[in-house]
Design a protein around this motif. Structure first.
Motif, PDB file in Angstrom:
ATOM      1  N   GLU A 133      -6.465   9.177  27.900  1.00 57.74           N
ATOM      2  CA  GLU A 133      -5.151   8.635  27.626  1.00 57.74           C
ATOM      3  C   GLU A 133      -4.831   8.899  26.163  1.00 57.74           C
ATOM      4  O   GLU A 133      -5.591   8.522  25.273  1.00 57.74           O
ATOM      5  CB  GLU A 133      -5.138   7.128  27.900  1.00 57.74           C
ATOM      6  N   THR A 135      -2.321   8.175  23.127  1.00 55.54           N
ATOM      7  CA  THR A 135      -1.243   7.322  22.657  1.00 55.54           C
ATOM      8  C   THR A 135      -0.982   7.634  21.184  1.00 55.54           C
ATOM      9  O   THR A 135      -1.925   7.849  20.421  1.00 55.54           O
ATOM     10  CB  THR A 135      -1.594   5.827  22.800  1.00 55.54           C
ATOM     11  N   ASN A 137       0.526   6.231  17.769  1.00 58.78           N
ATOM     12  CA  ASN A 137       0.954   4.962  17.182  1.00 58.78           C
ATOM     13  C   ASN A 137       2.258   5.137  16.411  1.00 58.78           C
ATOM     14  O   ASN A 137       2.741   6.254  16.213  1.00 58.78           O
ATOM     15  CB  ASN A 137      -0.150   4.339  16.325  1.00 58.78           C
TER      16      ASN A 137
END
Length: 159
Positions: A133, A135, A137
């Protein structure tokens, strides 16, 4: 000019040595290797090592332990060989510990039995490729936006 077989083998051996990859050999009960072949066919995997690695990575010890008393003929035994790096070896050791100290051979057998029993469609979850995963920020997103805007302004001036 293309390399001959010996040169390719030597190059592959050096690469394996550099990656600390070892050859694992598992003497399994009769029929297990055929079951692995079925799994590979069902899931369109051509390399035995890849199939075994995916089984190890996706293993659920509790499910595999249900097959420890499977009725499989003991003779003749078959050999399954594959290469594994340290991470896969560590995962195999961890699975063996979770399966009450089972040997690597028994862990491999149980994983194959569990996946094969799921059938052509059900075995896909045992042989899926794990995805990470990703991601981003908020700070990184803001910097990417600023860089995009700067690039757009620069491109506008160049026109």
């Amino acid at each position: 000019m293309a390399m001959d077989g010996k040169a390719r083998s030597a190059k592959a051996a050096l690469k394996r040595q550099a990656m600390k990859e070892v050859e694992l050999r598992h003497t399994v009960r009769y029929g297990i290797k055929q079951m692995l072949g079925d799994l590979m066919h069902w899931n369109k995997i051509s390399e035995m090592g890849e199939a075994l690695q995916l089984l190890i990575l996706n293993a659920v010890p509790e499910s595999a332990l249900l097959y420890r008393n499977a009725d499989i003929p003991l003779m003749p035994a078959e050999m399954i060989r594959h290469h594994a790096r340290q991470g896969i070896q560590d995962r195999l050791d961890d699975l063996a510990g979770q399966m009450f100290g089972a040997s690597h051979k028994h862990v491999i057998e149980l994983l194959i039995l569990c996946a094969h029993d799921a059938g052509p469609e059900g075995s896909a979850k045992h042989l899926r490729i794990p995805r990470h995963e990703i991601t981003i920020n908020e700070n990184v997103s803001r910097k990417l936006d600023q860089a995009r805007i700067r690039e757009e302004l620069r491109m506008g001036r160049d026109d």
